[in-house]
Scaffold this active site. Structure first.
Site, PDB file in Angstrom:
ATOM      1  N   SER A  36      -1.408  32.239  35.932  1.00  0.00           N
ATOM      2  CA  SER A  36      -2.253  33.421  36.112  1.00  0.00           C
ATOM      3  C   SER A  36      -1.441  34.719  36.272  1.00  0.00           C
ATOM      4  O   SER A  36      -1.810  35.741  35.673  1.00  0.00           O
ATOM      5  CB  SER A  36      -3.199  33.225  37.301  1.00  0.00           C
ATOM      6  OG  SER A  36      -4.085  32.180  37.015  1.00  0.00           O
ATOM      7  N   LYS A  86     -11.354  26.411  46.475  1.00  0.00           N
ATOM      8  CA  LYS A  86     -12.521  27.038  45.826  1.00  0.00           C
ATOM      9  C   LYS A  86     -13.792  26.920  46.673  1.00  0.00           C
ATOM     10  O   LYS A  86     -14.630  27.817  46.655  1.00  0.00           O
ATOM     11  CB  LYS A  86     -12.751  26.411  44.438  1.00  0.00           C
ATOM     12  CG  LYS A  86     -11.628  26.757  43.451  1.00  0.00           C
ATOM     13  CD  LYS A  86     -11.896  26.176  42.082  1.00  0.00           C
ATOM     14  CE  LYS A  86     -10.673  26.343  41.209  1.00  0.00           C
ATOM     15  NZ  LYS A  86     -10.837  25.807  39.866  1.00  0.00           N
ATOM     16  N   ASP A 122     -14.653  29.520  35.834  1.00  0.00           N
ATOM     17  CA  ASP A 122     -14.286  28.247  35.193  1.00  0.00           C
ATOM     18  C   ASP A 122     -15.439  27.733  34.331  1.00  0.00           C
ATOM     19  O   ASP A 122     -15.220  27.079  33.313  1.00  0.00           O
ATOM     20  CB  ASP A 122     -14.001  27.155  36.248  1.00  0.00           C
ATOM     21  CG  ASP A 122     -12.679  27.366  36.963  1.00  0.00           C
ATOM     22  OD1 ASP A 122     -11.779  27.998  36.371  1.00  0.00           O
ATOM     23  OD2 ASP A 122     -12.543  26.899  38.112  1.00  0.00           O
ATOM     24  N   GLY A 181     -13.349  18.867  41.780  1.00  0.00           N
ATOM     25  CA  GLY A 181     -13.902  20.218  41.723  1.00  0.00           C
ATOM     26  C   GLY A 181     -14.160  20.685  40.296  1.00  0.00           C
ATOM     27  O   GLY A 181     -15.203  21.280  40.016  1.00  0.00           O
TER      28      GLY A 181
HETATM   29  P1  NDP Z   1      -9.387  17.314  42.029  1.00  0.00           P
HETATM   30  O1  NDP Z   1      -8.196  16.994  42.852  1.00  0.00           O
HETATM   31  O2  NDP Z   1     -10.585  17.941  42.645  1.00  0.00           O
HETATM   32  O3  NDP Z   1      -9.905  15.927  41.298  1.00  0.00           O
HETATM   33  C1  NDP Z   1      -9.007  15.059  40.663  1.00  0.00           C
HETATM   34  C2  NDP Z   1      -9.763  13.948  39.935  1.00  0.00           C
HETATM   35  O4  NDP Z   1      -8.801  13.192  39.190  1.00  0.00           O
HETATM   36  C3  NDP Z   1     -10.478  12.958  40.852  1.00  0.00           C
HETATM   37  O5  NDP Z   1     -11.696  12.560  40.230  1.00  0.00           O
HETATM   38  C4  NDP Z   1      -9.493  11.768  40.909  1.00  0.00           C
HETATM   39  O6  NDP Z   1     -10.100  10.526  41.138  1.00  0.00           O
HETATM   40  C5  NDP Z   1      -8.959  11.808  39.491  1.00  0.00           C
HETATM   41  N1  NDP Z   1      -7.647  11.176  39.323  1.00  0.00           N
HETATM   42  C6  NDP Z   1      -6.473  11.563  39.875  1.00  0.00           C
HETATM   43  N2  NDP Z   1      -5.465  10.764  39.423  1.00  0.00           N
HETATM   44  C7  NDP Z   1      -6.030   9.866  38.577  1.00  0.00           C
HETATM   45  C8  NDP Z   1      -5.521   8.783  37.809  1.00  0.00           C
HETATM   46  N3  NDP Z   1      -4.222   8.474  37.807  1.00  0.00           N
HETATM   47  N4  NDP Z   1      -6.383   8.069  37.032  1.00  0.00           N
HETATM   48  C9  NDP Z   1      -7.690   8.378  37.013  1.00  0.00           C
HETATM   49  N5  NDP Z   1      -8.244   9.386  37.724  1.00  0.00           N
HETATM   50  C10 NDP Z   1      -7.418  10.118  38.499  1.00  0.00           C
HETATM   51  O7  NDP Z   1      -8.812  18.198  40.831  1.00  0.00           O
HETATM   52  P2  NDP Z   1      -9.557  19.345  39.982  1.00  0.00           P
HETATM   53  O8  NDP Z   1     -10.870  18.802  39.532  1.00  0.00           O
HETATM   54  O9  NDP Z   1      -9.532  20.641  40.708  1.00  0.00           O
HETATM   55  O10 NDP Z   1      -8.552  19.513  38.736  1.00  0.00           O
HETATM   56  C11 NDP Z   1      -8.419  18.476  37.792  1.00  0.00           C
HETATM   57  C12 NDP Z   1      -7.540  18.932  36.619  1.00  0.00           C
HETATM   58  O11 NDP Z   1      -8.154  19.996  35.916  1.00  0.00           O
HETATM   59  C13 NDP Z   1      -6.148  19.422  37.051  1.00  0.00           C
HETATM   60  O12 NDP Z   1      -5.205  18.850  36.168  1.00  0.00           O
HETATM   61  C14 NDP Z   1      -6.230  20.925  36.858  1.00  0.00           C
HETATM   62  O13 NDP Z   1      -4.968  21.477  36.513  1.00  0.00           O
HETATM   63  C15 NDP Z   1      -7.204  21.031  35.683  1.00  0.00           C
HETATM   64  N6  NDP Z   1      -7.912  22.335  35.633  1.00  0.00           N
HETATM   65  C16 NDP Z   1      -7.706  23.161  34.550  1.00  0.00           C
HETATM   66  C17 NDP Z   1      -8.355  24.390  34.436  1.00  0.00           C
HETATM   67  C18 NDP Z   1      -8.106  25.246  33.234  1.00  0.00           C
HETATM   68  O14 NDP Z   1      -8.384  26.454  33.272  1.00  0.00           O
HETATM   69  N7  NDP Z   1      -7.619  24.691  32.158  1.00  0.00           N
HETATM   70  C19 NDP Z   1      -9.283  24.866  35.484  1.00  0.00           C
HETATM   71  C20 NDP Z   1      -9.473  23.907  36.577  1.00  0.00           C
HETATM   72  C21 NDP Z   1      -8.792  22.708  36.630  1.00  0.00           C
HETATM   73  P3  NDP Z   1     -10.328   9.956  42.654  1.00  0.00           P
HETATM   74  O15 NDP Z   1     -11.626  10.547  43.117  1.00  0.00           O
HETATM   75  O16 NDP Z   1     -10.409   8.479  42.425  1.00  0.00           O
HETATM   76  O17 NDP Z   1      -9.146  10.390  43.464  1.00  0.00           O
END
Ligand code: NDP
Length: 263
Positions: A16, A67, A103, A126
């Site tokens: 950013s 957030k 987003d 999220g």
């Molecule tokens: P969160 O930490 O809120 O959620 C992560 C999710 O990933 C959970 O559902 C978790 O499952 C799952 N997870 C983690 N590791 C694994 C794995 N090895 N195998 C399967 N599932 C897995 O993260 P966010 O939702 O905030 O962000 C997720 C991704 O999105 C990030 O990589 C972030 O960089 C990207 N992002 C990109 C944006 C953009 O502008 N391009 C904007 C926002 C986010 P569990 O519940 O089982 O732990």
């Protein structure tokens, strides 16, 4: 000099500052002010609003995991952010902190004009909430699958069909989205490879929110799907945030500048 920032933890990887500073520098004359945008690490929850105010920020972005806190601490929340209770943009207006979520629209930008009626979201964090809200706003039917059960409760409460990834129905989805962090640092897939291959074989589009190429996108291309990575979303959400920081600057100029520095 008007200060701006992005708050998160971790934050060192954030693109950013690169995107926003490029626009502040190139369009200083048109903007009528100098802007400076920094990445700021928040060690723990509970410091966000205090830091925003003590630094005299005019605006900020808020990323994982703050957030929901940004939503709760906004004086006023506009648009779809009210629905998902998560805010990624703050603007100071007449002494009030106004919160937005860019987003949601940012996610939709690369999908403009595509024929999508059914989508599968992998992950339940999220960003999955923002993606659900975006897809619903377009009338798209959604199924959510996650590797563990706890975070599925939010989706179940909204009557969204939600499953553990191991039980994910092998139905036809037009679009499959990886909102998990699988592939971010380790070269892993968000779910079982055979299951994902079977899903891809019936789909048209795959979208990964991660900025770079991932095993998810590589497998999707092997299955001849059209793919989207998180770069387009990153730029689209940043352009929408900048439009809140400086509404009078043409958004296509902002987008072109951000695109140029990211390439
Ligand atoms: P969160 O930490 O809120 O959620 C992560 C999710 O990933 C959970 O559902 C978790 O499952 C799952 N997870 C983690 N590791 C694994 C794995 N090895 N195998 C399967 N599932 C897995 O993260 P966010 O939702 O905030 O962000 C997720 C991704 O999105 C990030 O990589 C972030 O960089 C990207 N992002 C990109 C944006 C953009 O502008 N391009 C904007 C926002 C986010 P569990 O519940 O089982 O732990």
């Amino acid at each position: 000099m008007r200060p701006y920032a992005v708050f998160g933890n971790p934050i060192a990887h954030s693109k950013s500052p690169l995107l926003h500073n490029a626009v502040f520098r190139r369009y200083e004359k048109e903007l009528g002010f100098k802007g400076e945008y920094r990445a700021l690490l928040l060690e723990k929850p509970g410091m966000l609003k205090q830091r925003f105010l003590e630094l005299g920020l005019y605006g900020a972005n808020i990323t994982t995991p703050f957030k929901e806190e940004a939503f709760a601490l906004s004086d006023k929340v506009e648009g779809l952010a009210q629905e998902i209770k998560a805010v990624n943009t703050w603007v100071l207006r007449e002494g009030q902190i106004v919160g937005y979520n860019t987003d949601i629209e940012g996610f939709l930008a690369p999908l403009e004009g595509l024929d999508i009626s059914r989508a599968l979201i992998l992950g339940a964090g999220g960003s999955a909430r923002a993606v659900l809200c975006a897809l619903k706003s377009r009338g798209i039917e959604v199924v959510v699958c996650n590797r563990s059960g706890e975070k599925l409760a939010y989706f179940q409460a909204q009557n969204v069909p939600s499953f553990l990834s191991q039980d994910c129905p092998l139905d036809a989805y037009d679009l499959i989205i990886n909102t998990t962090t699988a592939g971010l640092q380790e070269p892993n897939l968000p779910c079982d490879k055979n299951k994902l291959t079977a899903l891809f074989q019936q789909a048209n589009y795959a979208y990964d929110l991660i900025y770079h190429n991932t095993p998810f996108l590589s497998l999707a291309r092997e299955c001849r799907l059209k793919t989207f990575d998180g770069k387009a979303m990153l730029i689209a959400q940043a352009v929408l945030s900048f439009a809140q920081f400086a509404p009078h600057l043409n958004s296509s100029l902002v987008q072109a500048t951000m695109q140029e520095v990211l390439n």
